[in-house]
Motif scaffolding. Structure first.
Motif, short mmCIF file in Angstrom:
data_model
loop_
_atom_site.label_atom_id
_atom_site.label_comp_id
_atom_site.label_asym_id
_atom_site.label_seq_id
_atom_site.Cartn_x
_atom_site.Cartn_y
_atom_site.Cartn_z
N LEU A 1 0.73 -0.99 -0.05
CA LEU A 1 0.09 0.04 0.05
C LEU A 1 0.96 1.38 -0.09
O LEU A 1 1.56 1.49 0.90
CB LEU A 1 -1.07 -0.01 1.13
N GLU A 2 0.93 2.01 -1.11
CA GLU A 2 1.52 3.34 -1.08
C GLU A 2 0.77 4.27 -0.48
O GLU A 2 -0.44 4.48 -0.83
CB GLU A 2 1.75 3.52 -2.84
N VAL A 3 1.21 5.16 0.13
CA VAL A 3 0.39 6.16 0.91
C VAL A 3 1.12 7.54 0.60
O VAL A 3 2.36 7.91 0.55
CB VAL A 3 0.75 5.88 2.39
N ILE A 4 0.32 8.58 0.30
CA ILE A 4 0.89 9.91 -0.06
C ILE A 4 0.08 10.79 1.00
O ILE A 4 -1.27 10.74 0.88
CB ILE A 4 0.24 10.11 -1.73
N ILE A 5 0.64 11.43 1.36
CA ILE A 5 0.18 12.58 2.29
C ILE A 5 0.49 13.95 1.90
O ILE A 5 1.53 14.56 1.47
CB ILE A 5 0.96 12.48 3.63
N THR A 6 -0.57 14.85 1.92
CA THR A 6 -0.68 16.09 1.39
C THR A 6 -0.77 17.17 2.26
O THR A 6 -1.53 16.91 3.37
CB THR A 6 -1.25 16.50 -0.01
N GLY A 7 -0.48 18.36 2.15
CA GLY A 7 -0.94 19.63 2.91
C GLY A 7 0.38 20.42 3.59
O GLY A 7 1.43 19.63 3.44
N ARG A 8 0.09 21.50 3.75
CA ARG A 8 1.22 22.36 4.22
C ARG A 8 1.39 21.84 5.78
O ARG A 8 0.66 21.26 6.27
CB ARG A 8 0.84 23.90 4.41
N TYR A 9 2.58 22.52 6.00
CA TYR A 9 3.04 22.28 7.46
C TYR A 9 3.13 20.88 7.93
O TYR A 9 2.77 20.32 9.00
CB TYR A 9 1.87 22.72 8.59
N ALA A 10 3.80 20.19 7.06
CA ALA A 10 4.04 18.55 7.44
C ALA A 10 4.74 18.79 8.68
O ALA A 10 5.80 19.45 8.93
CB ALA A 10 4.88 17.96 6.23
N HIS A 11 4.25 18.02 9.73
CA HIS A 11 4.95 17.66 10.87
C HIS A 11 6.31 17.00 10.94
O HIS A 11 6.47 16.07 10.03
CB HIS A 11 4.04 16.82 11.79
N GLU A 12 7.22 17.31 11.80
CA GLU A 12 8.61 16.75 11.46
C GLU A 12 8.64 15.41 11.74
O GLU A 12 9.39 14.54 11.04
CB GLU A 12 9.54 17.39 12.85
N GLU A 13 7.57 14.66 12.52
CA GLU A 13 7.71 13.23 12.73
C GLU A 13 6.99 12.67 11.43
O GLU A 13 7.51 11.54 11.28
CB GLU A 13 6.50 12.81 13.72
N ILE A 14 6.23 13.31 10.78
CA ILE A 14 5.80 12.84 9.34
C ILE A 14 6.69 12.75 8.34
O ILE A 14 7.20 11.85 7.73
CB ILE A 14 4.50 13.58 9.03
N ILE A 15 7.60 13.88 8.36
CA ILE A 15 8.89 13.99 7.51
C ILE A 15 9.72 12.84 7.75
O ILE A 15 10.37 12.26 6.79
CB ILE A 15 9.34 15.28 7.34
N LYS A 16 10.09 12.54 9.15
CA LYS A 16 11.09 11.33 9.43
C LYS A 16 10.44 10.02 9.10
O LYS A 16 11.25 9.02 8.68
CB LYS A 16 10.98 11.41 11.04
N ILE A 17 9.33 9.65 8.88
CA ILE A 17 8.60 8.38 8.54
C ILE A 17 8.65 8.23 6.88
O ILE A 17 8.46 7.26 6.45
CB ILE A 17 7.74 7.96 9.32
N ALA A 18 8.74 9.42 6.12
CA ALA A 18 8.37 9.55 4.82
C ALA A 18 9.64 8.98 4.04
O ALA A 18 10.73 9.32 4.59
CB ALA A 18 8.15 10.96 4.52
N ASP A 19 9.39 8.28 2.97
CA ASP A 19 10.30 7.83 2.01
C ASP A 19 10.61 8.99 0.90
O ASP A 19 11.82 8.77 0.58
CB ASP A 19 9.96 6.56 1.61
N LEU A 20 9.76 9.66 0.87
CA LEU A 20 10.17 10.56 -0.22
C LEU A 20 9.37 11.95 0.52
O LEU A 20 8.28 12.03 0.64
CB LEU A 20 9.44 10.37 -1.61
N VAL A 21 9.98 13.22 0.44
CA VAL A 21 9.30 14.40 0.50
C VAL A 21 9.52 15.53 -0.48
O VAL A 21 10.81 15.82 -0.70
CB VAL A 21 9.80 14.88 2.05
N SER A 22 8.53 16.02 -0.88
CA SER A 22 8.77 17.08 -1.74
C SER A 22 8.18 18.50 -1.20
O SER A 22 6.94 18.25 -0.78
CB SER A 22 8.03 16.75 -3.13
N GLU A 23 8.96 19.37 -1.29
CA GLU A 23 8.58 20.77 -0.67
C GLU A 23 7.99 21.52 -1.87
O GLU A 23 8.94 21.94 -2.85
CB GLU A 23 9.31 21.28 0.19
N ILE A 24 6.77 21.95 -2.11
CA ILE A 24 6.30 22.84 -3.08
C ILE A 24 6.45 24.30 -2.49
O ILE A 24 5.67 24.60 -1.60
CB ILE A 24 4.89 22.41 -3.86
#
Length: 178
Positions: free
Chosen positions: A136-159
């Protein structure tokens, strides 16, 4: 680009930042997944209005299931108890979606905003995401990504917003911004 020899591994993507296009990026991935024969669940937190992308999905893309877990846009105010309850009920449903193993991709649109406004806890959200099956591929969107979400993510893109016609008084346009 070298193909991954283990196509069963899934990843967590995060699209965040103040620029326009986070939901659009997630929808692009959904379109690509459907083209590859995959099934997508598209959950919109905070949003309750029927945006054009929801209309298009319902009309043309039956392999994408859309569900909204927002009442209206409270971004300019504080969330009400009803907003909080809608988001928390949505998170419970997301846990069921994950447990069902019915989908190949799960898009959690504006989940970062829901977390920013404390509609549910980061800890609970991460536990649910990490309980997903390997495919299951998971995509999370929205401003203000929490630092803990960024830590668990495999890919982070800042727009990042560099220039936007909104600053010149152009209001949101149907089919472009909503």
């Amino acid at each position: 680009m070298k193909a991954n020899s283990d196509n069963t591994k899934s990843y967590i993507h995060v699209y965040t930042g103040n620029g326009k296009g986070k939901t659009t990026a997630a929808l692009g991935l959904a379109l690509r997944a459907v083209g590859a024969g995959k099934k997508v669940f598209f959950a919109q937190f905070v949003k309750g209005k029927i945006y054009s992308e929801v209309e298009a999905i319902k009309k043309f893309l039956p392999a994408i299931t859309v569900k909204q877990y927002g009442l209206s846009c409270f971004i300019y105010n504080q969330p009400s108890e009803e907003d909080i309850k809608a988001a928390q009920n949505g998170l419970l449903e997301i846990q069921k979606i994950i447990n069902s193993a019915e989908y190949d991709m799960l898009i959690l649109d504006e989940a970062n905003i829901a977390l920013h406004y404390n509609l549910f806890s980061v800890k609970e959200f991460i536990e649910i995401i990490q309980s997903r099956p390997n495919n299951l591929e998971v995509i999370i969107t929205g401003r203000y990504a929490h630092e803990e979400i960024i830590k668990i993510a495999d890919l982070v893109s800042e727009i990042k917003e560099i220039n936007h016609y909104y600053t010149k008084g152009v209001e949101a346009r149907k089919g472009i911004e909503y």
